[in-house]
Design an enzyme around this catalytic site. Sequence first.
Site, PDB file in Angstrom:
ATOM      1  N   CYS A 113       0.813  -1.222   0.000  1.00 11.75           N
ATOM      2  CA  CYS A 113       0.000   0.000   0.000  1.00 11.75           C
ATOM      3  C   CYS A 113       0.847   1.273   0.000  1.00 11.75           C
ATOM      4  CB  CYS A 113      -0.928   0.013   1.201  1.00 11.75           C
ATOM      5  SG  CYS A 113      -1.888  -1.478   1.352  1.00 11.75           S
ATOM      6  N   HIS A 255      -3.519   7.127   2.388  1.00 12.59           N
ATOM      7  CA  HIS A 255      -3.885   5.772   1.948  1.00 12.59           C
ATOM      8  C   HIS A 255      -5.263   5.452   2.518  1.00 12.59           C
ATOM      9  CE1 HIS A 255      -4.031   1.619   1.164  1.00 12.59           C
ATOM     10  NE2 HIS A 255      -3.667   1.201   2.361  1.00 12.59           N
ATOM     11  N   ASN A 285     -10.058  -0.519   0.129  1.00 12.26           N
ATOM     12  CA  ASN A 285      -8.604  -0.419   0.129  1.00 12.26           C
ATOM     13  C   ASN A 285      -8.070  -0.968  -1.197  1.00 12.26           C
ATOM     14  OD1 ASN A 285      -5.856  -0.709   0.493  1.00 12.26           O
ATOM     15  ND2 ASN A 285      -6.010  -1.591   2.547  1.00 12.26           N
TER      16      ASN A 285
HETATM   17  O1  UT7 Z   1      -3.408  -1.449   3.835  1.00 11.79           O
HETATM   18  C1  UT7 Z   1      -3.130  -2.376   4.837  1.00 11.79           C
HETATM   19  C2  UT7 Z   1      -4.182  -3.453   4.822  1.00 11.79           C
HETATM   20  N1  UT7 Z   1      -4.757  -3.818   6.068  1.00 11.79           N
HETATM   21  C3  UT7 Z   1      -5.525  -3.001   6.828  1.00 11.79           C
HETATM   22  O2  UT7 Z   1      -5.703  -1.845   6.577  1.00 11.79           O
HETATM   23  C4  UT7 Z   1      -6.183  -3.659   8.018  1.00 11.79           C
HETATM   24  C5  UT7 Z   1      -6.109  -2.819   9.272  1.00 11.79           C
HETATM   25  N2  UT7 Z   1      -7.070  -3.302  10.254  1.00 11.79           N
HETATM   26  C6  UT7 Z   1      -8.367  -2.922  10.228  1.00 11.79           C
HETATM   27  O3  UT7 Z   1      -8.770  -2.126   9.396  1.00 11.79           O
HETATM   28  C7  UT7 Z   1      -9.284  -3.491  11.299  1.00 11.79           C
HETATM   29  O4  UT7 Z   1      -8.524  -4.185  12.241  1.00 11.79           O
HETATM   30  C8  UT7 Z   1     -10.394  -4.401  10.709  1.00 11.79           C
HETATM   31  C9  UT7 Z   1     -11.417  -3.570   9.925  1.00 11.79           C
HETATM   32  C10 UT7 Z   1      -9.776  -5.466   9.829  1.00 11.79           C
HETATM   33  C11 UT7 Z   1     -11.128  -5.114  11.833  1.00 11.79           C
HETATM   34  O5  UT7 Z   1     -11.699  -4.157  12.729  1.00 11.79           O
HETATM   35  P1  UT7 Z   1     -11.508  -4.321  14.292  1.00 11.79           P
HETATM   36  O6  UT7 Z   1     -12.271  -3.243  14.945  1.00 11.79           O
HETATM   37  O7  UT7 Z   1     -10.020  -4.377  14.555  1.00 11.79           O
HETATM   38  O8  UT7 Z   1     -12.224  -5.692  14.567  1.00 11.79           O
HETATM   39  P2  UT7 Z   1     -11.607  -7.032  15.194  1.00 11.79           P
HETATM   40  O9  UT7 Z   1     -10.596  -7.631  14.258  1.00 11.79           O
HETATM   41  O10 UT7 Z   1     -11.163  -6.709  16.587  1.00 11.79           O
HETATM   42  O11 UT7 Z   1     -12.844  -7.970  15.231  1.00 11.79           O
HETATM   43  C12 UT7 Z   1     -13.937  -7.716  16.072  1.00 11.79           C
HETATM   44  C13 UT7 Z   1     -14.953  -8.820  15.869  1.00 11.79           C
HETATM   45  C14 UT7 Z   1     -14.367 -10.213  15.953  1.00 11.79           C
HETATM   46  O12 UT7 Z   1     -15.314 -11.033  16.604  1.00 11.79           O
HETATM   47  P3  UT7 Z   1     -15.117 -11.443  18.135  1.00 11.79           P
HETATM   48  O13 UT7 Z   1     -13.823 -12.187  18.175  1.00 11.79           O
HETATM   49  O14 UT7 Z   1     -15.072 -10.156  18.888  1.00 11.79           O
HETATM   50  O15 UT7 Z   1     -16.326 -12.270  18.397  1.00 11.79           O
HETATM   51  C15 UT7 Z   1     -14.242 -10.639  14.515  1.00 11.79           C
HETATM   52  O16 UT7 Z   1     -14.309 -12.028  14.348  1.00 11.79           O
HETATM   53  O17 UT7 Z   1     -15.527  -8.717  14.546  1.00 11.79           O
HETATM   54  C16 UT7 Z   1     -15.430  -9.980  13.890  1.00 11.79           C
HETATM   55  N3  UT7 Z   1     -15.295  -9.752  12.468  1.00 11.79           N
HETATM   56  C17 UT7 Z   1     -16.333  -9.513  11.661  1.00 11.79           C
HETATM   57  N4  UT7 Z   1     -17.656  -9.460  11.904  1.00 11.79           N
HETATM   58  C18 UT7 Z   1     -18.480  -9.192  10.863  1.00 11.79           C
HETATM   59  C19 UT7 Z   1     -14.162  -9.723  11.730  1.00 11.79           C
HETATM   60  N5  UT7 Z   1     -14.460  -9.467  10.441  1.00 11.79           N
HETATM   61  C20 UT7 Z   1     -15.805  -9.333  10.378  1.00 11.79           C
HETATM   62  C21 UT7 Z   1     -16.704  -9.071   9.336  1.00 11.79           C
HETATM   63  N6  UT7 Z   1     -18.025  -8.989   9.623  1.00 11.79           N
HETATM   64  N7  UT7 Z   1     -16.288  -8.858   8.058  1.00 11.79           N
END
Ligand code: UT7
Length: 328
Positions: A113, A255, A285
């Site tokens: 990225c 980004h 993204n």
């Molecule tokens: O350019 C570089 C590329 N990468 C990135 O930019 C990624 C950077 N990270 C992020 O943007 C965020 O960490 C995410 C958007 C990927 C995730 O958001 P978060 O607030 O960090 O959520 P989390 O990973 O802490 O997940 C919270 C909950 C989890 O469930 P439990 O364990 O709390 O029951 C996940 O399993 O949300 C769940 N979850 C989802 N639920 C519905 C994860 N993905 C999804 C989904 N839909 N797509």
Amino acid sequence: MTRAKIIGTGSYVPERVLSNLDLEKMVDTSDEWIKSRSGISERRIAGENQSTSDLCVEAAKKALEMANMNADDIDLLMVATVTPDFRLPSVSCVVQDKLGLINAASMDIVAACAGFIHSLSIAQAYIANSMYHRIMIIGAEELSSITNYKDRNTCVLFGDGAGAAIVTASDDDSGILSTYLKSDGRLSKLLYIPAGGVAQPYTHNGSGPTHDDYFLSMNGNEIYKHAVRSMGNAAERVIKSAGLESSDIDWLVPHQANIRIIQATAKRIGLPMEKVFINLEKYGNTSAASIPLALDEAVRSGVIKKNDNIVSAAFGGGLTWGAVLFRW
Ligand code: UT7
């Protein structure tokens, strides 16, 4: 030192839209979750016969037109991507052929990225020492080709697109004022594709990687924490090394990975959100394409004006990160 200056931009996104509602039918997710956690509503997906080089060509033609240049004026082409058409040759050579850049050298920049930021920084160095004079930079990705549409952790985030810029030496005080690049290879497994390279090559007897290993694997939480720190830090550094203050910055064109990461970056450098250009909700993204895609939209819509001071900052797999400060 001679400054490199962007004199033309262009962008292209494929026609097919993949909305959050479409994704609800594919994995256990919801429009509400995706919007609130990432800020994304929809993303574009390339057509079956469209490869990364095709997206590049469409964006590049528009940038050449804005720069009032012909294909044979370009002496260096850099394509920032992690989704080249082939492992060999470089996608930049494929694009060179499709565009007819007969006088150019071509190279791919692999910094995920942060690839467009890396390319701008390299262009600045080449222009400053007069090694190249008319440089085309393209950030382009077909992330749909490396996204696992059974993995809700990643498939809601990524999209396809391309953005291009033509860079030449500035003859006034506009252009690139400062750049900063950094990486930390110790964190490479936070966002990577396990198979397809030499570490886990394809095997004929089926003893090698599984299908899922050919897709992006991501530790979203860790990447998030790092992104917030690194993008803010990089933005602060370029402002300071240009001898400017936050109040001198007219636009942050970051980004476009996650609205919360963008908000944290703006806060870190003390910039109100009205000065942040965001098109994340429409495209998700798009990795190396995201900054040039946003920049082109900001330029063509008249949001960015002559003499505006612009900071662009990015982070990505590698991990890589960096920022560029330029005066329009
Ligand atoms: O350019 C570089 C590329 N990468 C990135 O930019 C990624 C950077 N990270 C992020 O943007 C965020 O960490 C995410 C958007 C990927 C995730 O958001 P978060 O607030 O960090 O959520 P989390 O990973 O802490 O997940 C919270 C909950 C989890 O469930 P439990 O364990 O709390 O029951 C996940 O399993 O949300 C769940 N979850 C989802 N639920 C519905 C994860 N993905 C999804 C989904 N839909 N797509």
